[in-house]
Design an enzyme around this catalytic site. Structure first.
Site, short mmCIF file in Angstrom:
data_model
loop_
_atom_site.label_atom_id
_atom_site.label_comp_id
_atom_site.label_asym_id
_atom_site.label_seq_id
_atom_site.Cartn_x
_atom_site.Cartn_y
_atom_site.Cartn_z
N ASP A 67 0.83 -1.20 0.00
CA ASP A 67 0.00 0.00 0.00
C ASP A 67 0.87 1.25 0.00
O ASP A 67 2.09 1.18 0.17
CB ASP A 67 -0.97 0.00 1.20
N ASP A 136 -7.86 -2.23 14.07
CA ASP A 136 -9.27 -2.42 13.68
C ASP A 136 -9.43 -3.64 12.78
O ASP A 136 -10.48 -3.85 12.19
CB ASP A 136 -9.84 -1.15 13.01
N HIS A 138 -7.61 -4.26 10.01
CA HIS A 138 -7.31 -4.10 8.58
C HIS A 138 -6.07 -4.89 8.18
O HIS A 138 -5.15 -5.06 8.97
CB HIS A 138 -7.20 -2.62 8.18
N GLU A 143 -9.80 -1.57 5.13
CA GLU A 143 -10.49 -1.33 6.41
C GLU A 143 -11.69 -2.27 6.53
O GLU A 143 -12.16 -2.84 5.53
CB GLU A 143 -10.92 0.14 6.49
C1 F6R Z 1 1.26 -1.46 6.19
C2 F6R Z 1 0.00 -2.12 6.29
C3 F6R Z 1 -0.83 -2.10 7.51
C4 F6R Z 1 -0.06 -2.45 8.77
C5 F6R Z 1 -0.98 -2.30 9.98
C6 F6R Z 1 -0.29 -2.64 11.28
O1 F6R Z 1 1.80 -1.66 4.88
O2 F6R Z 1 -0.37 -2.67 5.32
O3 F6R Z 1 -1.87 -3.03 7.36
O4 F6R Z 1 0.43 -3.75 8.69
O5 F6R Z 1 -1.47 -1.00 10.03
O6 F6R Z 1 0.66 -1.66 11.53
P1 F6R Z 1 1.72 -1.87 12.71
O7 F6R Z 1 2.54 -3.04 12.32
O8 F6R Z 1 2.49 -0.59 12.73
O9 F6R Z 1 0.92 -2.11 13.94
#
Ligand code: F6R
Length: 210
Positions: A67, A136, A138, A143
């Site tokens: 992403d 959440d 995702h 989301e």
């Molecule tokens: C990042 C991504 C997100 C993260 C998620 C968890 O490329 O795709 O889905 O994996 O927001 O973030 P952290 O690891 O910082 O808790």
């Protein structure tokens, strides 16, 4: 599916690095899927250690990012392309030209999403996808409520995600972009293997508002 409970993040990082090393041993030109955020950092550190020790090479590998934020300037340190350069590319011996991401600065974002899907398909698909998960629930920036069949597209970040990610923007939630380009769940599920790492109580099942 195999669920492995590790006693420390380091142990989980070593395990994930082991899986990647095993794949690259069989298939040096494998296609990796790389996530940003804090969770995979321990894996990239471990991969970097193994490359420095000469035990592993990613020289022939390719990688696709999950992403990207929409509209962050090219030199913004939190632009995911810059994050993946600092945290992954610079630590291992992968060719940076072989690491691809969705173009959050494209004039035509819809066309950029379609082009990214085609690039993944042209590479033969992702052999091993590294994933984190948001508080959440995702996956990438899909989301809650995202279609299981979704492909790379523009998404609006949930306010919980923007609040969570404010820590990367000096604590300023207003600095976190509202929009992103993200691989869809359908795209991600086409990876031949997925290694998802989750650390800490905020990621406990039941806490995530999926
Ligand atoms: C990042 C991504 C997100 C993260 C998620 C968890 O490329 O795709 O889905 O994996 O927001 O973030 P952290 O690891 O910082 O808790």
């Amino acid at each position: 599916m195999e669920v492995v409970i590790s006693t420390t993040p380091n142990e989980a990082g070593r395990l994930a690095a082991e899986i990647i090393q095993e794949l690259l041993g069989r298939q040096p030109a494998a296609v990796l899927g790389v996530a940003t955020g804090s969770s995979p950092l321990i894996i990239y550190e471990e991969l970097g250690r193994r490359v420095t020790q000469g035990a592993l090479s990613l020289a022939k590998a390719r990688a696709f990012m999950l992403d990207e934020y929409v509209g962050l300037p090219a030199d913004h340190p939190q632009r995911y392309r810059n994050v993946i350069t600092a945290e992954f590319i610079d630590k291992v011996d992968i060719d940076s030209a072989q690491v691809y991401g969705p173009d959050g600065l494209a004039a035509d974002l819809v066309t950029a999403c379609g082009a990214y899907e085609r690039a993944i398909a042209d590479a033969g698909g992702v052999d091993l996808q590294i994933l984190g998960i948001g508080t959440d629930g995702h996956i990438a920036f899909n989301e809650p409520g995202s279609s299981l069949a979704s492909r790379t597209r523009i998404k609006t970040l949930a306010s919980q995600t923007r609040t969570d990610n404010a820590r990367f923007f000096g604590g300023d939630v207003e600095a976190v972009p509202h929009h992103c380009l993200t691989q869809g769940i359908g795209t991600i599920l086409q990876a031949r293997h997925i290694a998802l790492v989750a650390f800490g109580r905020r990621k406990e099942i039941g806490r995530a508002q999926v």
